[in-house]
Structures are given as C-alpha cells and as structure tokens.
Design a protein around this motif. Structure first.
Motif, mmCIF file in Angstrom:
data_model
loop_
_atom_site.group_PDB
_atom_site.id
_atom_site.type_symbol
_atom_site.label_atom_id
_atom_site.label_comp_id
_atom_site.label_asym_id
_atom_site.label_seq_id
_atom_site.Cartn_x
_atom_site.Cartn_y
_atom_site.Cartn_z
ATOM 1 N N GLY A 174 -5.526 3.066 -10.580
ATOM 2 C CA GLY A 174 -6.910 3.413 -10.881
ATOM 3 C C GLY A 174 -7.666 3.844 -9.631
ATOM 4 N N VAL A 175 -7.675 2.966 -8.619
ATOM 5 C CA VAL A 175 -8.276 3.277 -7.320
ATOM 6 C C VAL A 175 -7.222 2.954 -6.270
ATOM 7 C CG1 VAL A 175 -10.168 2.840 -5.713
ATOM 8 C CG2 VAL A 175 -10.577 2.718 -8.180
ATOM 9 N N TYR A 176 -6.827 3.950 -5.485
ATOM 10 C CA TYR A 176 -5.741 3.809 -4.515
ATOM 11 C C TYR A 176 -6.307 4.017 -3.116
ATOM 12 C CZ TYR A 176 -1.213 4.801 -2.236
ATOM 13 O OH TYR A 176 -0.110 4.795 -1.414
ATOM 14 N N ILE A 177 -6.182 2.996 -2.253
ATOM 15 C CA ILE A 177 -6.734 3.047 -0.900
ATOM 16 C C ILE A 177 -5.580 2.952 0.086
ATOM 17 C CG2 ILE A 177 -8.316 1.957 0.748
ATOM 18 C CD1 ILE A 177 -8.737 0.835 -2.750
ATOM 19 N N ARG A 215 -4.541 -5.469 -6.085
ATOM 20 C CA ARG A 215 -3.369 -5.777 -5.274
ATOM 21 C C ARG A 215 -3.592 -5.312 -3.837
ATOM 22 N NH1 ARG A 215 2.985 -3.975 -6.314
ATOM 23 N NH2 ARG A 215 3.896 -5.462 -4.827
ATOM 24 N N LEU A 216 -3.305 -6.188 -2.888
ATOM 25 C CA LEU A 216 -3.304 -5.838 -1.471
ATOM 26 C C LEU A 216 -1.877 -5.969 -0.981
ATOM 27 C CD1 LEU A 216 -6.118 -7.549 -2.133
ATOM 28 C CD2 LEU A 216 -6.562 -6.970 0.253
ATOM 29 N N TRP A 217 -1.365 -4.903 -0.404
ATOM 30 C CA TRP A 217 0.046 -4.881 -0.012
ATOM 31 C C TRP A 217 0.209 -4.102 1.276
ATOM 32 C CZ3 TRP A 217 4.530 -1.403 -0.438
ATOM 33 C CH2 TRP A 217 5.758 -2.079 -0.363
ATOM 34 N N GLY A 218 0.524 -4.805 2.364
ATOM 35 C CA GLY A 218 0.790 -4.156 3.634
ATOM 36 C C GLY A 218 2.171 -4.547 4.099
ATOM 37 N N TYR A 245 -5.851 -0.812 -5.628
ATOM 38 C CA TYR A 245 -4.691 -1.055 -4.777
ATOM 39 C C TYR A 245 -5.019 -0.714 -3.326
ATOM 40 C CZ TYR A 245 0.339 -0.818 -3.526
ATOM 41 O OH TYR A 245 1.580 -1.023 -2.981
ATOM 42 N N PHE A 246 -5.004 -1.745 -2.469
ATOM 43 C CA PHE A 246 -5.144 -1.546 -1.030
ATOM 44 C C PHE A 246 -3.743 -1.494 -0.423
ATOM 45 C CE2 PHE A 246 -9.140 -3.457 -2.254
ATOM 46 C CZ PHE A 246 -10.091 -2.832 -1.456
ATOM 47 N N PHE A 247 -3.366 -0.328 0.096
ATOM 48 C CA PHE A 247 -2.034 -0.159 0.641
ATOM 49 C C PHE A 247 -2.065 -0.296 2.167
ATOM 50 C CE2 PHE A 247 1.743 2.662 1.588
ATOM 51 C CZ PHE A 247 2.689 1.767 1.120
ATOM 52 N N ALA A 248 -0.899 -0.277 2.781
ATOM 53 C CA ALA A 248 -0.709 -0.582 4.195
ATOM 54 C C ALA A 248 -1.721 0.113 5.099
ATOM 55 C CB ALA A 248 0.696 -0.172 4.614
ATOM 56 N N GLY A 249 -2.241 -0.648 6.052
ATOM 57 C CA GLY A 249 -3.180 -0.114 7.026
ATOM 58 C C GLY A 249 -4.611 -0.057 6.548
#
Length: 231
Positions: free
Chosen positions: A61-64, A109-112, A86-90
C-alpha cells in the motif's frame, strides 16, 4: 477522486531540513487503488505525506525505501496483497502517526535486513491494524525505534505483534493487542527491547504469559514493566 495508478515519489521531491515539502490530499476521500503498488517513497527526505486512502493494491500500500525524515499522517490503507505500510532497509528517522491499516498480509512492517541496512529511530504511534492475514505489526532488523498507542486485533495466522530478527533497543508502550487467532505478541532473536503498559487478551496467550513459563518466545534480555493485574 479515485486514481487507478501508483503515486511515485523520489529524491526530486525531497525538501531540506528547514523547508520540508508537503503532499496533502486536497479533499477527504482521495483514493489510490488497483495497482501493483499504491504510494512509493524511494530515497525521499524531509517530506510530509498526509490524508490519503489506499485500497485494493496487489503488493504494498505504502512502500518506503532508503527514505529519512518523513512524516506520514492520517493514512488509511486497506486490502493489500503484501504489506499495508512497509519501511524497507535504510528508512530511518521517520514518523508514522494517526493511521489505519486493514486486510493486508502484514499491517505495518519494518524490515532492514542485516546484509543491507537496519531501519532505525522510527516512531510509529496512534494507529490501528485490523484483520491482517499474518501480523498486524512486524518488526525485523529494526533498532532504537518507538511504537506507542497502537491497537492490533484480528490477525489470523501469526502473532498480532511480531518482533524478530535481531531487533534491539526499541520501546513498545501502550499497545492494545486482542482477538488475534494465534499468539498476541511474540519476541524472538531480539534483545534490549522495552515493553510497558501492555493490554493483551488473545485465545492462545501472549508474550506476558509465555514469558512467565518459558524463555523460548520471549528472551530474558528484553525488559518488561508488568502492568496492573499481572503478577
């Protein structure tokens, strides 16, 4: 209005420290729907996104990704094939507040991943995650972040809140976790996280009761303040 296309933002949309750029929905009811992705923020800094609805998205939905100093506010995200937000790496030093996510595989979801970069120093507050297939809130490879005043209920196949994969130094405060089919909250392979004032009732227990019986799903290196009514 309803827009059947992705909203893509990149470094060209970034502001600077003393001059943040803002994109605000012009009217209540602005929807982004039907695409592979809803809103994408890739390498954006010093930016405010406010007031959008995102529905019926195939993936995110929202990709960061690789974005910092964002404020994401008053977002409503529903029916996503993967993650609602979704908070992705960095992606670090961001604020997500006053939001609602429902019917995604993972709500927020936060995933780094450790082979890339952790997600750090994010704040997620005043939100509700409802009816997700797996977890309403999933925190992995995440450090020194704050999660507060959150409600998670109706997760169907995994813990309502899942903290995993070397997440450390995070604070979880005023979480209300209930009505999840599986465990309410599960912590594994993580350390030095602080939990306070939880309110959790779930059919198969939660991290409070599990911590009293075993150390497999809640590691002793995580600190917890016991709320009234638990002993």
């Amino acid at each position: 209005g309803i827009y059947e296309e992705e909203l893509n933002l990149d470094d060209r949309h970034s502001g600077i420290k003393d001059a943040t750029n803002t994109l605000r929905a012009a009217a209540k009811g602005v929807q982004i729907t039907g695409g592979q992705m809803g809103i994408v923020l890739d390498n954006v800094k010093y930016f405010v996104l406010e007031g959008f609805q995102v529905r019926d998205i195939v993936q995110f939905g929202v990709y960061i990704r690789e974005s910092r100093f964002l404020v994401l506010r008053n977002l409503r995200v529903e029916r996503c094939g993967y993650s609602g937000i979704y908070f992705f790496a960095g992606s670090s030093d961001n604020l997500l507040e006053d939001f609602y996510v429902s019917e995604a595989r993972y709500g927020v979801r936060l995933w780094g991943p450790s082979w890339n970069r952790t997600t750090e120093r994010n704040t997620v507050r005043r939100g509700e995650m409802v009816g997700c297939r797996f977890s309403g809130l999933m925190v992995e490879f995440t450090e020194d972040s704050t999660f507060e005043q959150l409600v998670v209920h109706g997760s169907k196949e995994d813990a309502g809140v899942l903290i995993d994969s070397e997440s450390a130094g995070n604070t979880f405060d005023e979480l209300e976790v209930y009505g999840n089919i599986n465990t309410g909250m599960r912590v594994s392979n993580s350390s030095k996280n602080l939990f306070s004032t939880p309110r959790s009732t779930n059919p198969r227990g939660d991290y409070i009761s599990r911590q009293k019986r075993t150390t497999t799903s809640f590691q002793p290196s995580n600190a917890m303040e016991m709320p009234a009514g638990y002993s």
